[in-house]
Write a protein that holds these residues in place. Sequence first.
Motif, short mmCIF file in Angstrom:
data_model
loop_
_atom_site.label_atom_id
_atom_site.label_comp_id
_atom_site.label_asym_id
_atom_site.label_seq_id
_atom_site.Cartn_x
_atom_site.Cartn_y
_atom_site.Cartn_z
N ASN A 222 -0.51 2.57 -7.10
CA ASN A 222 0.26 2.11 -8.25
C ASN A 222 0.52 0.61 -8.16
OD1 ASN A 222 2.05 2.24 -10.57
ND2 ASN A 222 2.45 4.37 -10.01
N GLU A 223 1.03 0.05 -9.25
CA GLU A 223 1.43 -1.35 -9.33
C GLU A 223 2.76 -1.44 -10.06
OE1 GLU A 223 -2.70 -3.81 -9.92
OE2 GLU A 223 -1.92 -2.74 -11.66
N ALA B 69 8.08 5.96 -9.31
CA ALA B 69 6.86 6.20 -10.09
C ALA B 69 6.17 7.48 -9.65
CB ALA B 69 5.90 5.03 -9.93
N THR B 70 5.59 8.18 -10.62
CA THR B 70 4.65 9.27 -10.35
C THR B 70 3.38 8.93 -11.11
OG1 THR B 70 5.31 10.61 -12.26
CG2 THR B 70 6.59 10.88 -10.23
N PRO C 143 0.14 5.91 -2.51
CA PRO C 143 0.91 7.15 -2.68
C PRO C 143 1.84 7.37 -1.49
CG PRO C 143 -1.40 7.51 -3.20
CD PRO C 143 -1.31 6.16 -2.58
N GLY C 144 3.08 7.75 -1.78
CA GLY C 144 4.03 8.04 -0.72
C GLY C 144 4.61 6.82 -0.02
N THR C 145 4.39 5.63 -0.57
CA THR C 145 4.90 4.42 0.07
C THR C 145 5.91 3.72 -0.82
OG1 THR C 145 3.10 3.02 -0.76
CG2 THR C 145 2.76 4.10 1.35
N PRO D 149 -0.01 3.54 -12.81
CA PRO D 149 -0.69 4.51 -11.96
C PRO D 149 -2.20 4.33 -12.03
CG PRO D 149 0.97 5.56 -13.36
CD PRO D 149 0.80 4.16 -13.86
N GLY D 150 -2.86 4.30 -10.88
CA GLY D 150 -4.30 4.07 -10.87
C GLY D 150 -4.67 2.64 -11.16
N MET D 151 -3.68 1.77 -11.34
CA MET D 151 -3.89 0.34 -11.61
C MET D 151 -4.75 0.12 -12.85
SD MET D 151 -4.05 -1.35 -7.81
CE MET D 151 -5.71 -0.88 -7.42
#
Length: 376
Positions: free
Chosen positions: A69-70, A40-41, A89-91, A110-112
Amino acid sequence: MSAARLSVVTAVAVVAALAAVSGCSEKTDAKASDAIQVTATDDSCKVSKTSFPAGHVKFAFENKGSKVNELYVYAPGDKIVTERENIGPGTKADISAELKAGDYEVTCKPGMKGDGLRTKVSVTGAGAPKKNDPRLDTAVAEYRKWAQSEADATIPKVKVFTDAVIKGDIEGAKAAFAPSRTGWESTEPIAESFGDIDPKTDTREDGLEPGQKWTGWHKLEKSLWATKAISADDKVLAAQLLTDLTGWQKRVGTAEITPTSMANGAKELLDEVATGKITGEEDRYSHTDLSDFKSNVDGAQKAYELLKPVASQNNPELAKELDKQFAAINTLLAKYRTGDTFVSYDTVNAAQRKELSDGVNALAEPLSKLAAAVAK
């Protein structure tokens, strides 16, 4: 709390900051050979396979974006099959599920917020899951029975709350607000799996979708603590809340529950704490967040305890760590108990909130591995 959980950017930033400070980036054990890779981005969601066999499926999620994110897997009708929130982010994160043959949508948020970025996938084959360990069948049956008992016990408590609102009894309604939510909060992953109940009952104002009318607990919470008045519309909403939750109570027994959904649901409940209770976003007017916090922990612990006989055999070190961390978070929460309830969350200072956040993170990391332990 699928709609309510769609936190404002500020809350997401706080959660990400707390996670970074505590070093809670989630490790992933999934291998490319046996997992569906989801990358995801902030504006894309790439799924490595769009057709795969039914049965036990592992998703290896990587968030390469700048937003929390979700991941959701939806069956037709937006029925949630599995989900994982608060992937920073980054995980990375592993999510396991038992999928029958059929069509699904793998979704990143993104951003839930919003409906997410969706990819249609096809699960093929007869869909017959592998034969479960009989202990897992017992765990599912006992969990279903427990969830129903929690729902059954909730309705009378909700009626005390809604009756007080309808009578215009502000103080009575305030006293009944937190108790009316405990059974819901402990079993919330089941409620969310239905898709339509949670947005009606547990949405915060900043989680509303365009055109959605604000209904449920938090609308009434704002009237009681912020507006300090009960309107005629509030009385109508109180009656509707009781009706909606009675519908939830009747549907709990029909929920599709598997050992992996129990394990994933336990992790989701910890994510609920991280995205709402720790930040104070959940019960922002009443400051009864710690009551919800405890219910989320209780629900996660119930699922774990039922799965523990198998998890402890397959991964004894994981079970040992989970025992330790559940004991630790319960001991920490006990510091804030006063009689049958908890202190107001606005009296909990920044250092104490950081301690609570660290406790949640220490539990969430091993809890994220429970699904894999029971699926071996």
